[in-house]
Design an enzyme around this catalytic site. Sequence first.
Site, PDB file in Angstrom:
ATOM      1  N   HIS A   6       0.830  -1.208   0.000  1.00  0.00           N
ATOM      2  CA  HIS A   6       0.000   0.000   0.000  1.00  0.00           C
ATOM      3  C   HIS A   6       0.866   1.261   0.000  1.00  0.00           C
ATOM      4  O   HIS A   6       1.625   1.494   0.952  1.00  0.00           O
ATOM      5  CB  HIS A   6      -0.882  -0.041   1.260  1.00  0.00           C
ATOM      6  CG  HIS A   6      -1.798   1.113   1.420  1.00  0.00           C
ATOM      7  ND1 HIS A   6      -1.760   1.955   2.504  1.00  0.00           N
ATOM      8  CD2 HIS A   6      -2.804   1.554   0.622  1.00  0.00           C
ATOM      9  CE1 HIS A   6      -2.703   2.864   2.380  1.00  0.00           C
ATOM     10  NE2 HIS A   6      -3.350   2.655   1.249  1.00  0.00           N
ATOM     11  N   GLU A  33       0.201  -0.744  -4.712  1.00  0.00           N
ATOM     12  CA  GLU A  33      -0.897   0.226  -4.822  1.00  0.00           C
ATOM     13  C   GLU A  33      -0.285   1.610  -4.753  1.00  0.00           C
ATOM     14  O   GLU A  33       0.631   1.856  -3.944  1.00  0.00           O
ATOM     15  CB  GLU A  33      -1.880   0.036  -3.667  1.00  0.00           C
ATOM     16  CG  GLU A  33      -3.148   0.883  -3.759  1.00  0.00           C
ATOM     17  CD  GLU A  33      -3.094   2.222  -3.051  1.00  0.00           C
ATOM     18  OE1 GLU A  33      -4.066   2.986  -3.150  1.00  0.00           O
ATOM     19  OE2 GLU A  33      -2.059   2.538  -2.392  1.00  0.00           O
ATOM     20  N   ASP A  35      -1.186   6.127  -5.655  1.00  0.00           N
ATOM     21  CA  ASP A  35      -2.232   7.136  -5.868  1.00  0.00           C
ATOM     22  C   ASP A  35      -1.759   8.142  -6.906  1.00  0.00           C
ATOM     23  O   ASP A  35      -0.632   8.629  -6.829  1.00  0.00           O
ATOM     24  CB  ASP A  35      -2.498   7.873  -4.552  1.00  0.00           C
ATOM     25  CG  ASP A  35      -2.765   6.908  -3.406  1.00  0.00           C
ATOM     26  OD1 ASP A  35      -3.858   6.334  -3.379  1.00  0.00           O
ATOM     27  OD2 ASP A  35      -1.861   6.709  -2.564  1.00  0.00           O
ATOM     28  N   HIS A  48      -0.379  10.837  -2.464  1.00  0.00           N
ATOM     29  CA  HIS A  48      -1.688  10.495  -1.891  1.00  0.00           C
ATOM     30  C   HIS A  48      -2.598  11.695  -1.668  1.00  0.00           C
ATOM     31  O   HIS A  48      -3.762  11.694  -2.068  1.00  0.00           O
ATOM     32  CB  HIS A  48      -1.504   9.754  -0.566  1.00  0.00           C
ATOM     33  CG  HIS A  48      -2.805   9.400   0.089  1.00  0.00           C
ATOM     34  ND1 HIS A  48      -3.458  10.250   0.958  1.00  0.00           N
ATOM     35  CD2 HIS A  48      -3.599   8.304  -0.031  1.00  0.00           C
ATOM     36  CE1 HIS A  48      -4.587   9.687   1.356  1.00  0.00           C
ATOM     37  NE2 HIS A  48      -4.692   8.506   0.773  1.00  0.00           N
ATOM     38  N   GLU A 108      -4.701   3.971  -8.134  1.00  0.00           N
ATOM     39  CA  GLU A 108      -5.882   4.644  -7.560  1.00  0.00           C
ATOM     40  C   GLU A 108      -5.951   6.079  -8.067  1.00  0.00           C
ATOM     41  O   GLU A 108      -5.023   6.872  -7.854  1.00  0.00           O
ATOM     42  CB  GLU A 108      -5.823   4.622  -6.024  1.00  0.00           C
ATOM     43  CG  GLU A 108      -7.085   5.260  -5.455  1.00  0.00           C
ATOM     44  CD  GLU A 108      -7.079   5.461  -3.949  1.00  0.00           C
ATOM     45  OE1 GLU A 108      -6.289   4.800  -3.238  1.00  0.00           O
ATOM     46  OE2 GLU A 108      -7.875   6.299  -3.499  1.00  0.00           O
TER      47      GLU A 108
END
Length: 241
Positions: A6, A33, A35, A48, A108
Amino acid sequence: MRVFAHRGYSGKYPENTMLAFREAEKTGADGIELDVQLSKDGELVIIHDETLNRTTTGKGYVKDYTLSELKSFNASVIKGNTCAPEQIPSFEEYCEWVKDTRLVTNVELKTSIVYYPEIEEKLTEMIKVFKLEDRVIFSSFNHLSIVRMKQFLPDCPVGALVEHDDLQFAGYYCNKYGFEYYHPDSSLFTKENADNCRQYGIGVNSWTVNDLGTFERLYEWGAEGVFTNYPRILADWAHRN
Ligand code: G3P
Ligand code: MG
C-alpha cells in the site's frame, strides 16, 4: 491471496516514492498500490494527498505546481528525515521501472476532491505506451473515474473503492456496472457483503490490512487480495498457505 504494498512499502519507507516501490518488490509482494494526481502542467504524479503539506517539504495543492516544481520538494519527510531525500515520482518514471518487474499495479485515481481534467485519458495513454494492460487494476472512490477507465481500457479490471461504510449489496452493484472488484475498508467489510460479492463473481481487495488476524479473516471469507503497509509479513504468510 494477492498482497499489494500500500503506497509501496510504506510501513518502513516514505509512502509513494520510488524507494518504497523498489523495497516493496524485494518483499515478495504480488503488487503495488499507488495514488495518482495531475500537476499544473498536466503530468501524472504519484502522491496520496491533494496537498503537499503532510508528505513533502512543499505547501499547497499539487495541482498548482508543475512537474519540475514538484520534483524540487523532498517527499521523504514523513519518515522524519531518516531516509535520504526522495522526489515525488511521475507515473511515467514508475511505469519505466515496473515494466521490467513481475508486479501488478493498482492505480488509484484521486479524483474525489479535485476532478483532474482528462486524468483517465492520460493514464490510458501511459498504460498503452508501456504495455501494462495485463498487469494493472484501476480503482477510485469516485466511481465515475473507473467507469471512464473501463470505457478506454475495457480489458483492464477496475475496483470500486468505498470508505466510511460498507456498501450494501456490493456484489450486485459491481456486477451491474461491470466492475470486476470491490475495494472496501477492512474494518467495515462484512461477511454478508463477502458472500454477496462471491454470489456475483466479484473479487474483493481490502485495505489497509496490517495485522494477521484481519488477513486470515479476509482469507476465510474468500477475499482475493489485500493492501498492506507491511508487505513482507503478509506476503510470507500468503505464499506459505
Ligand atoms: O486503494 C486502497 C487505499 O489506498 C484507499 O485509501 O486513502 O489509502 O488511498 P487511501
Ligand atoms: Mg490509495
